[in-house]
Design an enzyme around this catalytic site. Structure first.
Site, short mmCIF file in Angstrom:
data_model
loop_
_atom_site.label_atom_id
_atom_site.label_comp_id
_atom_site.label_asym_id
_atom_site.label_seq_id
_atom_site.Cartn_x
_atom_site.Cartn_y
_atom_site.Cartn_z
N CYS A 281 0.81 -1.23 0.00
CA CYS A 281 0.00 0.00 0.00
C CYS A 281 0.84 1.27 0.00
O CYS A 281 0.30 2.37 -0.18
CB CYS A 281 -0.94 0.00 1.19
SG CYS A 281 -2.07 -1.38 1.12
N HIS B 206 -3.57 7.03 2.76
CA HIS B 206 -3.99 5.75 2.17
C HIS B 206 -5.35 5.34 2.74
O HIS B 206 -5.57 5.37 3.95
CB HIS B 206 -2.93 4.70 2.48
CG HIS B 206 -3.35 3.31 2.11
ND1 HIS B 206 -3.78 2.99 0.85
CD2 HIS B 206 -3.40 2.16 2.84
CE1 HIS B 206 -4.08 1.70 0.81
NE2 HIS B 206 -3.87 1.18 2.00
N ASN C 295 -10.40 -0.15 -0.40
CA ASN C 295 -8.94 -0.06 -0.40
C ASN C 295 -8.42 -0.52 -1.76
O ASN C 295 -8.47 -1.70 -2.08
CB ASN C 295 -8.40 -0.94 0.73
CG ASN C 295 -6.88 -0.91 0.83
OD1 ASN C 295 -6.20 -0.43 -0.07
ND2 ASN C 295 -6.35 -1.45 1.91
O1 UT7 Z 1 -4.07 -1.44 3.22
C1 UT7 Z 1 -3.16 -2.29 3.87
C2 UT7 Z 1 -3.23 -2.14 5.30
N1 UT7 Z 1 -4.44 -2.74 5.83
C3 UT7 Z 1 -5.09 -2.13 6.79
O2 UT7 Z 1 -4.70 -1.07 7.21
C4 UT7 Z 1 -6.26 -2.88 7.40
C5 UT7 Z 1 -6.18 -2.82 8.91
N2 UT7 Z 1 -7.24 -3.57 9.60
C6 UT7 Z 1 -8.54 -3.21 9.54
O3 UT7 Z 1 -8.91 -2.30 8.84
C7 UT7 Z 1 -9.50 -3.94 10.43
O4 UT7 Z 1 -8.78 -4.75 11.34
C8 UT7 Z 1 -10.53 -4.83 9.68
C9 UT7 Z 1 -11.53 -3.96 8.93
C10 UT7 Z 1 -9.80 -5.77 8.73
C11 UT7 Z 1 -11.33 -5.67 10.68
O5 UT7 Z 1 -11.94 -4.83 11.65
P1 UT7 Z 1 -11.78 -5.14 13.20
O6 UT7 Z 1 -12.56 -4.12 13.91
O7 UT7 Z 1 -10.31 -5.24 13.51
O8 UT7 Z 1 -12.51 -6.53 13.34
P2 UT7 Z 1 -11.93 -7.92 13.87
O9 UT7 Z 1 -11.02 -8.54 12.88
O10 UT7 Z 1 -11.43 -7.74 15.26
O11 UT7 Z 1 -13.25 -8.77 13.96
C12 UT7 Z 1 -14.29 -8.47 14.91
C13 UT7 Z 1 -15.41 -9.48 14.73
C14 UT7 Z 1 -14.93 -10.92 14.69
O12 UT7 Z 1 -15.91 -11.72 15.31
P3 UT7 Z 1 -15.71 -12.23 16.82
O13 UT7 Z 1 -14.44 -13.03 16.81
O14 UT7 Z 1 -15.59 -10.99 17.65
O15 UT7 Z 1 -16.95 -13.02 17.07
C15 UT7 Z 1 -14.89 -11.24 13.22
O16 UT7 Z 1 -15.05 -12.62 12.97
O17 UT7 Z 1 -16.06 -9.25 13.47
C16 UT7 Z 1 -16.07 -10.46 12.71
N3 UT7 Z 1 -15.96 -10.12 11.30
C17 UT7 Z 1 -17.03 -9.80 10.55
N4 UT7 Z 1 -18.33 -9.68 10.83
C18 UT7 Z 1 -19.15 -9.30 9.85
C19 UT7 Z 1 -14.85 -10.06 10.53
N5 UT7 Z 1 -15.18 -9.70 9.29
C20 UT7 Z 1 -16.51 -9.52 9.27
C21 UT7 Z 1 -17.42 -9.14 8.28
N6 UT7 Z 1 -18.73 -9.03 8.60
N7 UT7 Z 1 -17.03 -8.84 7.01
#
Ligand code: UT7
Length: 331
Positions: A116, A256, A286
């Protein structure tokens, strides 16, 4: 002799027609519009559906859009850099094909692959070429067809990424506009948290790597999120301090577009009001190397000659950094 700097003098963009909305994603994986919107700020992304078209198609169209806006002959371009994480193919650089297709037949080309942060690093590279006095006109295109490496059954990644391209023309400037300073970083201990594990030299393609879905993006989102927030804010702070800039001196932050929460947190940490923060993640998601040039294109009319603009990115590798530039024209 006045110091030569590299100034952006034109921008262009291309995004594919197909719009993948949160509502469509709800029918593909176990997710919902509310989760995606609150966690990422994304409402829709563009996906390249045409067969046998890749990143070069996006890049070529972004360059053509740029050429339509200004009076420049493609033959006057001396170098084409395509910043990308999804080159058309291995070994043959995408930029070389792009240069030929857009008629930049006097240019040489290479790809710059740094996830990125590719576009940021490419601006740094191009501006150094120009500051050396050897080159005067360089086309930098950030282009990614992320859909080529996304598993559309994996809800943790498929909701984030989109396809697109943005192009900028960098020209030699002796009036003090353009790139003023940069602070670029990387840390290889981060590569386990965001990668496509197979298909490269460490793990070439086999039946097993395909069965194991190792050709898709893997991301430990939480870890990347934490690194992104603290490091993007740090590099922005650093570049402000180094250039004796107060926060009121900044007209725009073009960060970004990975997650609206990361961008807002970065702005908050440096006390920058959100009305100075460019944002279009809701429309494109993204797009990796394309996010920053797409922002510059979409905000072109609001950018004024002399505006102080900070570019910032964080991505796989890990790679990150910031660039401070003075906008060079009114559109
Ligand atoms: O561009 C390159 C660099 N990349 C980035 O900068 C991305 C950085 N990371 C992020 O933007 C975020 O971490 C994400 C958007 C990828 C994820 O958001 P988060 O708030 O960190 O969510 P999480 O991974 O902690 O997941 C929270 C919950 C989980 O469920 P449990 O374990 O709490 O029951 C996931 O399984 O949300 C669940 N989950 C979803 N639920 C509905 C994960 N993806 C989804 C989804 N829809 N698409």
């Amino acid at each position: 002799m006045s110091k030569i700097s590299a100034a952006i003098t034109a921008v262009g963009k291309y995004v594919p027609d197909y719009v993948l909305t949160n509502q469509i994603l709800e029918t593909m994986v176990d997710t919902n519009d509310e989760w995606i919107t609150t966690r990422t700020g994304i409402k829709e992304r563009r996906i390249l559906k045409e067969k046998n078209k890749g990143t070069s198609f996006l890049a070529i169209n972004a360059a053509k859009d740029l050429f339509n806006k200004i009076d420049i002959a493609p033959k006057d371009i001396e170098l084409v850099i395509v910043a990308t994480a999804t080159p058309d193919m291995q070994a043959a650089a995408t930029s070389v094909y792009v240069a030929t297709q857009i008629g930049a037949t006097n240019a040489f080309g290479f790809d710059l692959v740094a996830a990125c942060s590719s576009f940021l690093y490419a601006i740094s590279t191009a501006s150094s070429f120009i500051e050396s006095g050897k080159y005067k006109k360089i086309l930098v295109i950030g282009a990614d067809m992320n859909s080529s490496m996304i598993d559309y059954t994996d809800r943790t990644t498929c909701i984030i990424f989109g396809d697109g391209a943005g192009a900028v023309l960098l020209e030699a400037n002796i009036e003090g506009f353009g790139v003023q300073d940069e602070y670029l970083r990387s840390d290889g201990s981060g590569r386990e948290f965001l990668q496509v594990p197979a298909g490269g030299s460490i793990e070439p393609t086999t039946e097993q790597t395909i069965k194991d879905k190792k050709h898709f993006v893997y991301q430990d989102g939480k870890t990347v999120f934490k690194w992104a927030v603290s490091n993007m804010a740090d590099v922005c702070q650093k570049i402000l301090e180094r250039n004796n800039l107060e926060i009121n001196d900044i007209n725009w932050l073009a960060a970004h577009q990975a997650n609206k929460r990361i961008i807002s947190a970065t702005a908050n940490r440096i006390n920058l009001p959100l009305d100075k923060v460019m944002m279009n993640i809701e429309k494109y998601g993204n797009t990796t190397s394309a996010t920053i040039p797409l922002l510059l294109n979409d905000y072109e009319k609001q950018l004024k000659k002399g505006d102080n603009v900070i570019l910032a990115a964080f991505g796989g590798g890990f790679t990150w950094g910031s660039i401070y530039l003075k906008w060079a024209y009114n559109s």
